[in-house]
Design an enzyme around this catalytic site. Structure first.
Site, PDB file in Angstrom:
ATOM      1  N   SER A 113      -8.054  -0.491 -16.043  1.00 25.00           N
ATOM      2  CA  SER A 113      -7.340  -1.284 -15.069  1.00 25.00           C
ATOM      3  C   SER A 113      -5.853  -1.037 -15.263  1.00 25.00           C
ATOM      4  O   SER A 113      -5.441  -0.246 -16.104  1.00 25.00           O
ATOM      5  CB  SER A 113      -7.687  -2.753 -15.247  1.00 25.00           C
ATOM      6  N   HIS A 118       7.780  -4.209 -10.658  1.00 22.26           N
ATOM      7  CA  HIS A 118       8.989  -3.564 -10.160  1.00 22.26           C
ATOM      8  C   HIS A 118       9.965  -4.673  -9.764  1.00 22.26           C
ATOM      9  O   HIS A 118       9.554  -5.687  -9.181  1.00 22.26           O
ATOM     10  CB  HIS A 118       8.704  -2.678  -8.947  1.00 22.26           C
ATOM     11  N   CYS A 141     -10.913  -4.388 -13.765  1.00 21.68           N
ATOM     12  CA  CYS A 141     -12.333  -4.105 -13.578  1.00 21.68           C
ATOM     13  C   CYS A 141     -13.066  -4.743 -14.750  1.00 21.68           C
ATOM     14  O   CYS A 141     -12.857  -4.349 -15.891  1.00 21.68           O
ATOM     15  CB  CYS A 141     -12.602  -2.602 -13.550  1.00 21.68           C
TER      16      CYS A 141
END
Length: 266
Positions: A113, A118, A141
């Site tokens: 995963s 940002h 996941c």
């Protein structure tokens, strides 16, 4: 949903949380705006963001495989972590529809995963308004939902506005071969937010249950002008200027929250 569901092989469901936070500020001069951008850029440097994401990994019970981070010029930073589900999820963290821990309750422990963040500092060219946005995406996941990191993330940033999207994709099979398109109960992202946090925010939901899409917006209820002024306080502003600045800030926040522009009434 049955928490004891027996799966055939690995849990192939992908659970993705997109988390956008905004911090709004007013500075009287262009120099003040530059200093705010420098301050917020330093406060949320790639190094600081890496620590925040490391704590998120501890919350969701993941193992860090790789970290890439970068500070940008003139401003902004990015961090990307490749993670996998740890051998054991933290004992206190379950997949139930309930809030996750606060920052003070997290002890980082590093045990396909990913988590990315940002940052986007920016300023209005004339009005004195500056904003800082952080975009965080957590995609897992496995068994644990990234929603468990919500409380921590909200309190790790100076969150005036929070916009969240959660979705579940793919399917996993039980031992009889039947497909399951979600493995936990959820009616609203709000159920993963603590009462103390929820009391501070006005919240709006837009959910598409049959498509496993959940959307929640949050904006602070109480407006204290001093909390939005950089290198000054409201007592240093004449009443007319104080009223004008407050109107500008509230308009900016409303535009971001509702995603549309409004004309400023004189």
């Amino acid at each position: 949903m049955d928490n004891k569901l027996q799966l055939h092989g690995f849990n192939n469901l992908t659970k993705s949380l997109s988390f956008n936070i905004y911090d709004i500020c007013y500075a009287k001069s262009e120099a003040g705006q530059r200093r705010y951008i420098e301050y917020i850029d330093e406060a949320y440097s790639a190094k600081r963001l890496t620590q925040i994401l490391t704590d998120v990994n501890a919350i969701i019970g993941a193992e860090i495989l790789n970290i890439a981070r970068q500070d940008y010029e003139p401003q902004g930073a990015s961090v990307t972590m490749l993670i996998s589900e740890g051998h054991e999820a933290p004992a206190a963290i379950t997949n139930s529809e309930s809030p996750g821990p606060m920052p003070e309750a997290v002890v980082a422990h590093l045990n396909k995963s990913h988590i990315t963040v940002h940052t986007y500092p920016e300023s209005h060219p004339h009005a004195g308004i500056s904003t800082f946005r952080a975009d965080i995406d957590v995609s897992t996941c496995g068994r644990i939902s990234p929603l468990k990191a919500l409380n921590y993330l909200i309190h790790s940033f100076e969150s005036d506005i929070v916009i969240m999207d959660y979705r579940v994709r793919g399917f996993t099979r039980d031992i009889s071969g039947q497909k399951h398109y979600i493995d936990h109960d959820i009616t609203s992202i709000q159920n993963y937010i603590s009462d103390a946090t929820a009391d501070r925010y006005q919240m709006i939901d837009v959910n598409v249950y049959q498509e496993k899409i959940f959307h929640t917006k949050m904006i602070l209820k109480d407006f204290n002008l001093d909390n939005y002024l950089f290198e000054t306080d409201k007592d240093q502003l004449v009443p007319e200027e104080r009223a004008h600045v407050q109107k500008q800030l509230q308009r900016e926040m409303a535009e971001i929250f509702y995603g549309r522009n409004y004309k400023l009434r004189r």
